[in-house]
Motif scaffolding. Structure first.
Motif, PDB file in Angstrom:
ATOM      1  N   GLU A 192       1.855 -29.897 -15.514  1.00 58.06           N
ATOM      2  CA  GLU A 192       2.454 -28.679 -16.077  1.00 58.06           C
ATOM      3  C   GLU A 192       2.875 -28.882 -17.534  1.00 58.06           C
ATOM      4  N   MET A 193       3.273 -30.124 -17.863  1.00 59.33           N
ATOM      5  CA  MET A 193       3.771 -30.404 -19.212  1.00 59.33           C
ATOM      6  C   MET A 193       2.675 -30.876 -20.175  1.00 59.33           C
ATOM      7  N   SER A 194       1.428 -30.899 -19.727  1.00 58.51           N
ATOM      8  CA  SER A 194       0.277 -31.314 -20.563  1.00 58.51           C
ATOM      9  C   SER A 194       0.275 -32.815 -20.838  1.00 58.51           C
ATOM     10  N   PHE A 195       0.898 -33.600 -19.946  1.00 63.43           N
ATOM     11  CA  PHE A 195       0.956 -35.051 -20.073  1.00 63.43           C
ATOM     12  C   PHE A 195      -0.454 -35.655 -20.047  1.00 63.43           C
ATOM     13  N   GLN A 243      -7.314 -32.750 -15.466  1.00 67.35           N
ATOM     14  CA  GLN A 243      -6.672 -32.200 -14.277  1.00 67.35           C
ATOM     15  C   GLN A 243      -6.101 -33.336 -13.424  1.00 67.35           C
ATOM     16  N   GLU A 244      -5.166 -32.976 -12.564  1.00 70.33           N
ATOM     17  CA  GLU A 244      -4.525 -33.993 -11.723  1.00 70.33           C
ATOM     18  C   GLU A 244      -5.547 -34.753 -10.882  1.00 70.33           C
ATOM     19  N   HIS A 245      -6.496 -34.029 -10.263  1.00 73.33           N
ATOM     20  CA  HIS A 245      -7.467 -34.707  -9.395  1.00 73.33           C
ATOM     21  C   HIS A 245      -8.377 -35.638 -10.201  1.00 73.33           C
ATOM     22  N   GLU A 246      -8.648 -35.287 -11.459  1.00 70.67           N
ATOM     23  CA  GLU A 246      -9.455 -36.168 -12.307  1.00 70.67           C
ATOM     24  C   GLU A 246      -8.716 -37.473 -12.591  1.00 70.67           C
TER      25      GLU A 246
END
Length: 550
Positions: free
Chosen positions: A229-232, A237-240
């Motif tokens: 959500e914060m563009s960390f 993407q999370e799954h990547e």
């Protein structure tokens, strides 16, 4: 646009031709520049100073903290209180560079300043700030306080350091061969590099990592959903992220991710290297973890007159200069505490970042025995404590204030506030005994004892961190016997407190008062043994040899 020659101001030595970008959340370079909390910053500052002396091809990326870490003040009862005071630095160069870093999928503007090498004698250091009029108030708070207690602000700080630092280098058209993460705070750097090269091996070729934290709880982690959500993860993407790094679960551990992104990693002492391999070695896909022992820059920390006396084997000169340095420290004691200390009395100093595992009050565990020690007329002692707790660590602040209250009645005990570079130097130069008594395997390195040894302060220490690589008991230091590892914590604390007091009462004090010639020999041996093995020139060179060269 600034050229590389303008940034460095010197031609790097061809021996160090690999261009390195060194990322750290804190740097302790000079008392005038308050960008640090403790040992991590002291280490990074010494690294930059020695890199400058060796003319290494290294530049650094850090953060310009508007309020620093915090100022350590006192309330009306002389107890410690954190104060947040705006800092002004006219000696930083405004590069004129402002660029946008995505945070929460919105652009946050970042301004870059440069600490030029000639200002304090350090490798060039770029400092990033979001506290500029072009940003909204929330964005401006990102670079106001080192290690902000708010979780999302802390995450944003890592994004600015890691992604912002990498973006700045691209803007400057500087392409480092190596990106060095000093601790895991700059982890988002790797997601930026992955977006740039679209290949994990290409990232690994360029990234090395130093871990300083031998406690699992001290290794930062956050929920994947919040980080996304914060563009960390920059454009990933999370799954990547989970797929590329072979991770699962709901939370991302910065250290574990860094170990998977890096080509090579290191602990900061031989013992810590062993601890780090045990902590992380069972995780598939992590890089090799070696060890490069921390060190400190001698030219910054040493006292010239004492060094001359040690070099020329002038025992009387050592004694005389040591008393002069003690008197300088005792002016600070008198100023802060209204107590007059004597240069003829052995002075024990406990001073370092103030955290529970470092056991500032270990001497007091048996209170009756502590009273006996400080009231002993045959072997008089003076004891000084100093250190900065994390401003939200209320248990450590409470312990700091308990010590202030407990020793207030005693004319030979003092607690000093304002533990920064200048006071640290005063304490190391004025101490006879530099006390180090952490719980075993919790101190990754503990570099303060190195600079103490350079200044005629004798280490009395448990064999943790760097100490086993240096200490020769009763020859260059005094080693406190550790308790059996298998014992419960409380029992270990009790036994090690007893062993500490035995060492002081039975060995240290008798030698200081009855065999001072031997004491001076210990001082000389320590000063000889600590350099070059624990001088930052050795460390900076070793990083090139072990970590930077591909």
């Amino acid at each position: 646009m600034m050229t590389k020659n303008e940034i460095f101001g010197y031609a790097p030595d061809k021996k160090y031709d690999t261009l390195v970008a060194y990322f750290s959340m804190e740097f302790a370079i000079d008392q005038a520049l308050k960008l640090y909390s403790g040992g991590l910053g002291f280490l990074a500052g010494s690294h930059l100073r020695s890199a400058y002396e060796l003319k290494q091809n290294l530049l650094a990326i850090g953060m310009l903290w508007k309020y620093g870490y915090y100022d350590q003040g006192r309330d009306g009862n002389a107890l410690m209180k954190p104060e947040f005071i705006e800092k002004q630095y006219s000696f930083l160069q405004d590069t004129g560079i402002i660029f946008a870093v995505p945070i929460h999928d919105a652009p946050v503007l970042v301004k870059a300043y440069l600490l030029k090498p000639e200002t304090f004698g350090s490798a060039p250091l770029f400092l990033l700030s979001t506290d500029i009029p072009e940003n909204d108030e929330q964005s401006r708070t990102i670079t106001r306080q080192l290690y902000d207690p708010n979780e999302t602000t802390r995450i944003a700080q890592s994004i600015v350091l890691g992604i912002g630092g990498a973006m700045l280098l691209d803007i400057l058209k500087i392409e480092p061969a190596v990106y060095h993460m000093n601790e895991g705070h700059s982890l988002p750097l790797n997601f930026y590099l992955y977006a740039k090269y679209n290949n994990l091996n290409e990232v690994k070729k360029r990234v090395v990592f130093t871990t300083h934290t031998p406690e699992m709880a001290g290794n930062e982690e956050h929920d994947y959903a919040l980080l996304k959500e914060m563009s960390f993860f920059y454009h990933m993407q999370e799954h990547e992220v989970k797929s590329i790094l072979g991770l699962d679960g709901d939370r991302l551990n910065y250290t574990l991710a860094a170990l998977k992104f890096a080509r090579k990693a290191n602990g900061v002492s031989k013992l810590h290297g062993d601890v780090a391999r045990k902590m992380w070695g069972s995780n598939p896909g992590i890089c090799e973890i070696t060890a490069i022992t921390n060190a400190q820059n001698k030219s910054y920390w040493k006292d010239d007159k004492l060094e001359q006396a040690i070099t020329t084997d002038d025992d009387q000169g050592i004694t005389t200069r040591k008393k002069e340095m003690k008197r300088l420290l005792f002016k600070a004691v008198a100023d802060q505490c209204g107590k007059l200390f004597s240069a003829d009395i052995i002075t024990i100093v406990w001073a370092r970042r103030f955290a529970g595992y470092k056991r500032a009050d270990l001497m007091m565990r048996d209170w009756d025995r502590f009273i006996t020690l400080i009231e002993n007329k045959n072997y008089p002692v003076q004891v000084i404590w100093a250190g900065k707790p994390y401003p939200e660590d209320y248990s450590s602040i409470d312990l700091f204030n308990q010590i202030i209250s407990k020793v207030k009645p005693f004319a030979n005990c003092a607690v000093l506030t304002g533990y920064e570079l200048a006071l640290s130097a005063l304490l190391k130069k004025g101490a006879d005994v530099w006390l180090n008594n952490p719980r075993m395997y919790r101190e990754a390195s503990g570099t303060s004892g190195m600079t103490a040894a350079m200044n005629g302060a004798v280490n009395v220490s448990l064999p943790d961190g760097w100490v086993p690589e240096f200490a020769k008991d009763k020859e260059n230091s005094f080693v406190i016997k550790p308790a059996d590892d298998k014992l419960p914590v409380e029992e270990k604390d009790t036994l090690e407190a007893r062993n500490l007091m035995d060492t002081l009462e039975n060995t240290v004090l008798p030698m200081y008062y009855h065999n001072h010639a031997k004491w001076i020999t210990v001082i000389k041996s320590a000063a000889t043994d600590v350099v070059p093995a624990f001088e930052a020139g050795r460390m900076a060179d070793e990083y090139y040899e072990k970590m930077y060269r591909i």
